[in-house]
Enzyme design. Sequence first.
Site, mmCIF file in Angstrom:
data_model
loop_
_atom_site.group_PDB
_atom_site.id
_atom_site.type_symbol
_atom_site.label_atom_id
_atom_site.label_comp_id
_atom_site.label_asym_id
_atom_site.label_seq_id
_atom_site.Cartn_x
_atom_site.Cartn_y
_atom_site.Cartn_z
ATOM 1 N N ASN A 94 -10.933 6.142 11.005
ATOM 2 C CA ASN A 94 -10.535 7.532 10.863
ATOM 3 C C ASN A 94 -11.219 8.139 9.631
ATOM 4 O OD1 ASN A 94 -9.196 9.764 11.761
ATOM 5 N ND2 ASN A 94 -7.464 9.379 10.402
ATOM 6 N N LEU A 126 -16.418 2.262 10.053
ATOM 7 C CA LEU A 126 -16.223 3.447 10.886
ATOM 8 C C LEU A 126 -14.797 3.472 11.434
ATOM 9 C CD1 LEU A 126 -19.557 3.246 12.966
ATOM 10 C CD2 LEU A 126 -19.182 4.255 10.701
ATOM 11 N N GLU A 186 -8.382 -5.423 5.361
ATOM 12 C CA GLU A 186 -8.213 -5.022 3.958
ATOM 13 C C GLU A 186 -6.995 -5.684 3.331
ATOM 14 O OE1 GLU A 186 -8.939 -0.866 5.303
ATOM 15 O OE2 GLU A 186 -9.814 -0.644 3.317
ATOM 16 N N ARG A 242 -12.352 15.146 8.393
ATOM 17 C CA ARG A 242 -13.091 15.559 7.185
ATOM 18 C C ARG A 242 -14.520 15.955 7.535
ATOM 19 N NH1 ARG A 242 -11.775 10.067 4.349
ATOM 20 N NH2 ARG A 242 -9.505 10.177 4.342
ATOM 21 N N ARG A 267 -2.738 -2.050 -3.237
ATOM 22 C CA ARG A 267 -3.924 -1.242 -2.989
ATOM 23 C C ARG A 267 -3.846 -0.009 -3.891
ATOM 24 N NH1 ARG A 267 -6.301 1.026 2.721
ATOM 25 N NH2 ARG A 267 -8.254 1.688 1.805
ATOM 26 N N ASN A 307 0.872 -1.171 0.000
ATOM 27 C CA ASN A 307 0.000 0.000 0.000
ATOM 28 C C ASN A 307 0.920 1.234 0.000
ATOM 29 O OD1 ASN A 307 -1.854 1.989 0.458
ATOM 30 N ND2 ASN A 307 -2.639 1.151 2.381
#
Length: 399
Positions: free
Chosen positions: A212, A210, A386, A242, A91, A7
């Site tokens: 960061n 849910l 992931e 955000r 990724r 990643n």
Amino acid sequence: MNILVINCGSSSAKFQLFDIDNGKVLAKGNAERIGIGNSKLTYNPDGGKAIVIEQDMPDHKVAVKMILDALVNPEYGVIASVDEIAAVGHRVLHAGKYYSESVIVNDDVKRVIRECFPLGPLHNPANLIGIEACESVLPAGTPQVAVFDTAFHQTMPPKAFMYALPYEYYEKYDIRRYGFHGTSHRYVSKRTAEFLGKDPKDLKIITCHLGNGSSFAAVDGGKCVDTSMGLTPLAGICMGTRTGDIDPAIVPFIMNKEGLTPDEMDTLLNKKSGVMGISGVSSDFRDLAKAANEGNERAQLALDMFAYQGKKIIGSFAAAMGGVDVIVFTAGIGENTDTMRAAMCKDLEFLGVEIDDEINTGLRGKEAIISKASSKVTVCVIPTNEELAIAQETEALVR
Ligand code: AMP
């Protein structure tokens, strides 16, 4: 079969090496500060001691080479040779409208990743650099697989992905909802069906990722039909830093009042807002919970806003699918925070949601049903993974 998952960020490369036959992580780590000086590689072999190697990494190629050297190091490595790496799963943030599945990288795939640079300006260039670094350092012919964050959401119908802007901007710039965290939503919705012993085709699932960054997906019969993030990961519920959805007219309003440039406004929306901006305390939900418990009203407000906005998204996705069978919580907050799960499901009794407080309270990081036996809607916690999902998708393609 060993699969390396990478990643790449603009100055970092996180990695995990899986023995995919048993799902075991052989080693993992992170190369940081690539190209900006004081770079270091943190390397954690399974069962061994973490090692930090401080060495200059002027670019991602050097970083990938250092990662491979660590993996085969006679003292602390976990494989004898890089030939034991069957494939690399990357990724990749954005595939635009082009891919709804993971793909083996070839020149066309690289062209698409490049074409999507404007849609993922921070991530896509780094992701492509990571792919090219692996190609140049690994033995020729080692397959590279791109696993896209947007791919799972490509099954959304136009009424869900279009914005009511002049149509020409969709045609000219591909401006539409794409959605993110797709690897997680795909993995968790599939795993939920398995866990419940059901066929995904028979389920309407709302996945609540849910962390960061937070997003929701409406998954009907195994296919994503709507999601809360948009053209970028800024949309949907308010997040760590955000804004999530706000009235778009606020953007030019603040820019005019404060004399901000587009870039400065972008930073305000992405880095200075969300629960951090509201509370003034932290973007981390553990800090917020602590501050709220100590009487900090703005920390409590941030938590209340997060729960309320999440509940509204769950309600709207139930309406979008004409019902909901399962609500599933995942990622840092979803897996670990009983109070947030309970708060988000509160007042959803009208939908048939009944949380079992005894099971929910204190439950962390493991698969469980947290609704009562009488609950019409099953509510679950399913930890996301992931990296494992990327490794599994990579294996499926190269086998
Ligand atoms: P993620 O982006 O999935 O790593 O999630 C990060 C968020 O999850 C942060 O706001 C953390 O406060 C929250 N989180 C992670 N681990 C825990 C935990 N053990 N207990 C409570 N919150 C947690």
